[in-house]
Design a protein around this motif. Structure first.
Motif, PDB file in Angstrom:
ATOM      1  N   PRO A   1       0.832  -1.201   0.000  1.00  0.00           N
ATOM      2  CA  PRO A   1       0.000   0.000   0.000  1.00  0.00           C
ATOM      3  C   PRO A   1       0.867   1.252   0.000  1.00  0.00           C
TER       4      PRO A   1
ATOM      5  N   SER B   1      -5.827   2.482  -0.605  1.00  0.00           N
ATOM      6  CA  SER B   1      -4.925   1.516   0.026  1.00  0.00           C
ATOM      7  C   SER B   1      -3.770   2.267   0.673  1.00  0.00           C
TER       8      SER B   1
ATOM      9  N   ALA C   1     -12.123   0.714  -0.497  1.00  0.00           N
ATOM     10  CA  ALA C   1     -11.214  -0.315  -0.989  1.00  0.00           C
ATOM     11  C   ALA C   1     -11.776  -0.943  -2.256  1.00  0.00           C
TER      12      ALA C   1
ATOM     13  N   GLU D   1      -7.402  -4.524   0.909  1.00  0.00           N
ATOM     14  CA  GLU D   1      -7.107  -3.099   0.826  1.00  0.00           C
ATOM     15  C   GLU D   1      -7.849  -2.333   1.908  1.00  0.00           C
TER      16      GLU D   1
END
Length: 262
Positions: free
Chosen positions: A56, A79, A102, A107
């Motif tokens: 991320p 993310s 997400a 995520e």
């Protein structure tokens, strides 16, 4: 607008993909087809259908950023693990000022602090099971183009990772038959504290509720001042809404009465 050129709909002013330790400082972003700032992961494939993410966006710092007239979202932390936003100003965006949505399993926005922001004409959206902890404090929403101020929708049906806290904020809701000022669906741990919330306008024919709490949501309102032209709210089976201290009043009539227009 971007709707007439769909190929540009996801072109953001700034997009980071799994970037670590980035800083965005003293930037003005105006008239983008996509998001003002889009924070995506480094994915295991070409798009969100890849099935997994590699990394991320991490340890991001955003300061003194103004976003105006974005064709989609203002800022999308899709993310993120570790991000601090200070002194952001988001106006005139098409969808959400803040969109914690997400795109695939695994995520989400984690360990996010938003301290000092202005967002008008739109709401905050927080969606996805891997969202939290998030703190939004000292933010002001001077107006809204639709009824809600905060919407948290957990599409997966699983609890959020950590708490979401809105503190010392000033929020403005319009009147809508479709939404509440706060819409919580599957939000397992949310606190709204020390904030000022105004619902509706004197001339409204529709009186919006302050909150709708459903889908296993557990929400605490602590020491808030909630006022305006509206109704108290609805709590559905399996969810809880707790009010601690503060003042809740509807044009001097008191909840849960709907005050007449006058």
């Amino acid at each position: 607008g971007w709707s007439s050129r769909p190929g540009l709909a996801f072109q953001a002013g700034i997009e980071l993909n799994g970037t670590m330790a980035a800083t965005i400082d003293d930037v003005s972003i105006t008239r983008t087809f996509g998001d003002g700032i889009n924070l995506e992961p480094l994915r295991g494939g070409s798009d969100y259908n890849s099935g997994h993410i590699v990394n991320p966006v991490q340890n991001l710092k955003v300061n003194n950023v103004t976003i105006t007239q974005a064709g989609r979202q203002g800022i999308t932390p899709a993310s993120v693990d570790g991000a601090t936003f200070t002194n952001t100003n988001i106006t005139g965006v098409a969808f959400n000022a803040w969109d914690f949505e997400a795109d695939q399993k695994g995520e989400g926005a984690k360990n996010v602090l938003i301290d000092g922001c202005i967002f008008s004409g739109i709401n905050i959206a927080m969606e996805g099971s891997a969202v939290g902890p998030i703190t939004m404090q000292n933010c002001t929403m001077p107006k809204t183009n639709r009824g809600d101020a905060v919407r948290i929708k957990n599409w997966s049906g699983k609890p959020f990772q950590g708490p979401i806290v809105l503190a010392n904020d000033v929020l403005r809701c319009a009147a809508s038959v479709y939404v509440s000022c706060f819409q919580f669906g599957g939000a397992s741990n949310v606190t709204v504290q020390n904030s000022q919330v105004t619902i509706g306008y004197r001339q409204d024919h529709i009186h919006e509720s302050a909150y709708t709490v459903s889908g296993g949501s557990h929400v605490t309102f602590a020491n808030d001042v909630v006022q305006g032209f509206g109704r108290e709210g609805t709590t559905r089976a399996g969810s809880t809404a707790t009010v601690i201290g503060g003042t809740w009043s509807s044009s001097g009539c008191g909840w849960p009465l709907i005050c007449p227009n006058r």
